[in-house]
Write an enzyme that holds these catalytic residues in place. Structure first.
Site, PDB file in Angstrom:
ATOM      1  N   GLU A   1      31.210  51.453  36.086  1.00  0.00           N
ATOM      2  CA  GLU A   1      31.007  52.730  35.224  1.00  0.00           C
ATOM      3  C   GLU A   1      30.172  53.004  34.114  1.00  0.00           C
ATOM      4  OE1 GLU A   1      33.831  55.701  34.097  1.00  0.00           O
ATOM      5  OE2 GLU A   1      35.064  55.676  35.667  1.00  0.00           O
TER       6      GLU A   1
ATOM      7  N   TYR B   1      26.680  62.852  39.054  1.00  0.00           N
ATOM      8  CA  TYR B   1      26.721  62.118  38.486  1.00  0.00           C
ATOM      9  C   TYR B   1      26.761  61.155  39.330  1.00  0.00           C
ATOM     10  CZ  TYR B   1      30.443  59.045  36.553  1.00  0.00           C
ATOM     11  OH  TYR B   1      30.997  58.048  36.142  1.00  0.00           O
TER      12      TYR B   1
ATOM     13  N   GLU C   1      26.403  56.336  38.815  1.00  0.00           N
ATOM     14  CA  GLU C   1      26.667  55.016  38.312  1.00  0.00           C
ATOM     15  C   GLU C   1      25.951  54.162  38.895  1.00  0.00           C
ATOM     16  OE1 GLU C   1      30.990  53.852  38.360  1.00  0.00           O
ATOM     17  OE2 GLU C   1      31.661  55.779  37.874  1.00  0.00           O
TER      18      GLU C   1
ATOM     19  N   HIS D   1      33.650  50.406  43.132  1.00  0.00           N
ATOM     20  CA  HIS D   1      34.310  51.629  42.500  1.00  0.00           C
ATOM     21  C   HIS D   1      34.346  52.541  43.493  1.00  0.00           C
ATOM     22  CE1 HIS D   1      34.129  53.791  38.334  1.00  0.00           C
ATOM     23  NE2 HIS D   1      35.854  53.971  38.930  1.00  0.00           N
TER      24      HIS D   1
ATOM     25  N   ASP E   1      37.408  48.228  40.362  1.00  0.00           N
ATOM     26  CA  ASP E   1      38.330  49.180  40.242  1.00  0.00           C
ATOM     27  C   ASP E   1      38.423  49.863  41.676  1.00  0.00           C
ATOM     28  OD1 ASP E   1      40.265  51.634  39.836  1.00  0.00           O
ATOM     29  OD2 ASP E   1      38.720  52.092  38.615  1.00  0.00           O
TER      30      ASP E   1
ATOM     31  N   ASP F   1      43.070  47.980  38.532  1.00  0.00           N
ATOM     32  CA  ASP F   1      42.073  47.081  39.009  1.00  0.00           C
ATOM     33  C   ASP F   1      42.369  45.875  39.698  1.00  0.00           C
ATOM     34  OD1 ASP F   1      39.375  48.550  36.760  1.00  0.00           O
ATOM     35  OD2 ASP F   1      41.147  48.584  36.312  1.00  0.00           O
TER      36      ASP F   1
ATOM     37  N   HIS G   1      40.608  51.360  30.806  1.00  0.00           N
ATOM     38  CA  HIS G   1      40.374  49.773  31.479  1.00  0.00           C
ATOM     39  C   HIS G   1      41.167  48.573  31.230  1.00  0.00           C
ATOM     40  CE1 HIS G   1      40.757  52.077  35.991  1.00  0.00           C
ATOM     41  NE2 HIS G   1      40.291  52.887  34.948  1.00  0.00           N
TER      42      HIS G   1
END
Length: 315
Positions: A68, A106, A108, A159, A193, A238, A276
């Site tokens: 992230e 969006y 990451e 992720h 994650d 995770d 997290h």
């Protein structure tokens, strides 16, 4: 007869033992971590208390896979690395980042932060996700280890998107096969994650995955381990999964790092860092070489040896 002789020998023995312990730092574990840092941006790391906490988390690990990282400026990781290298002398640290990944606006990136005097990047590649199975395809890295037992291993971070946890984890097995064939390596860690719990994936569906049914995979972060900061949730989102006999033989410990408890943070304060916990594995017997000593330690050791006769430490 010198009545102090026994004391001198005893003290000398302790001094020599201390020096040997200082020189034998190679017995320590090698720690690999994965951390969803929750919308990591330049503005976020520029906040002093956030930076301080992130640095303390990263300084515990030899390799950390950050997830992230949404910083579009490309400045957040270099700033974080600069402060980490100023922190406690446990570095130096280096980094390796993927491109920004995502299907829409969006995006990451994955970022490896690693202690460059204990490990180096040997190879890396972005998994060629031709069928668009992943929202954020794994950024695979092969790292050296200071070990005769296991000279290198492969990290495969993922992720998942909560809406497609099951298909992405099914596809993760294909990534494992790809990297195993590409680099002829059986010692592979899948980590990140996975959103592999609670509403995102039932226990029944989880246990039907090839990564659970196929022999050879060890889910080191076990079911039931809470990897979330909020007291209102208890989910094992995770995960760290190990493959390879040599790698699994080195496993000493695994779990989640409760940084709010360790650092004395309230839940509200901790949520400014992430929702997290980092997850981690420790590999025992991984390090066989003498670790670099600080200048202060070397000077203290030399001073101790030089002053031994004057202090009556010699037999």
């Amino acid at each position: 007869m010198d009545s102090s002789g026994g004391f001198q020998k005893h003290t000398c023995g302790h001094a020599l033992l201390l020096l040997l312990l200082l020189l034998a730092g190679g017995a320590e574990a090698f720690r690999i971590c994965a951390f969803n840092a929750q919308r990591l941006t330049l503005a976020k790391v520029a906040r002093e208390y956030v930076m301080d906490t992130l640095v303390r988390i990263l300084a515990r690990c030899d390799i950390t896979v950050l997830q992230e990282v949404v910083d579009s400026t490309g400045s957040a990781i270099p700033l974080l690395l600069r402060e980490l290298n100023r922190f406690d002398g446990s570095g130096p640290y280096s980094s390796l980042s993927s491109p920004l990944l995502g299907r829409g606006a969006y995006k990451e990136k994955y970022a490896y932060i690693y202690r460059s005097h204990r490990t180096q990047v040997l190879n890396f590649y972005l998994y060629p996700d031709e069928d668009d199975l992943f929202a954020r395809e794994p950024f695979v890295g092969q790292f050296s280890l200071p070990s005769k037992v296991l000279p290198s291993l492969v990290l495969v971070p993922l992720h998942t998107t909560p809406k497609a946890v099951e298909p992405e984890l099914k596809a993760l097995y294909e990534v494992f096969l790809d990297v195993s064939q590409r680099w002829q390596s059986e010692d592979v860690i899948l980590l990140g994650d996975f959103n592999a719990d609670c509403a995102s994936l039932t226990k029944k569906r989880l246990d039907e995955l090839v990564l659970r049914t196929q022999a050879g995979f060890h889910w080191a972060v076990a079911d039931g381990v809470d990897t979330t900061v909020r007291a209102s949730t208890h989910c094992t989102y995770d995960r760290i999964v190990l493959h390879g006999e040599r790698l699994q033989s080195l496993l000493r410990n695994a779990g989640a790092f409760d940084f709010p408890q360790s650092f004395g943070l309230t839940e509200e304060e901790a949520l400014n860092i992430s929702d997290h916990y980092p997850v981690e594995v420790e590999l025992s017997r991984a390090v066989h070489r003498i670790q670099p000593l600080s200048l202060a330690t070397l000077l203290l050791s030399l001073l101790l040896l030089l002053l031994s006769p004057q202090l009556g430490l010699a037999a």
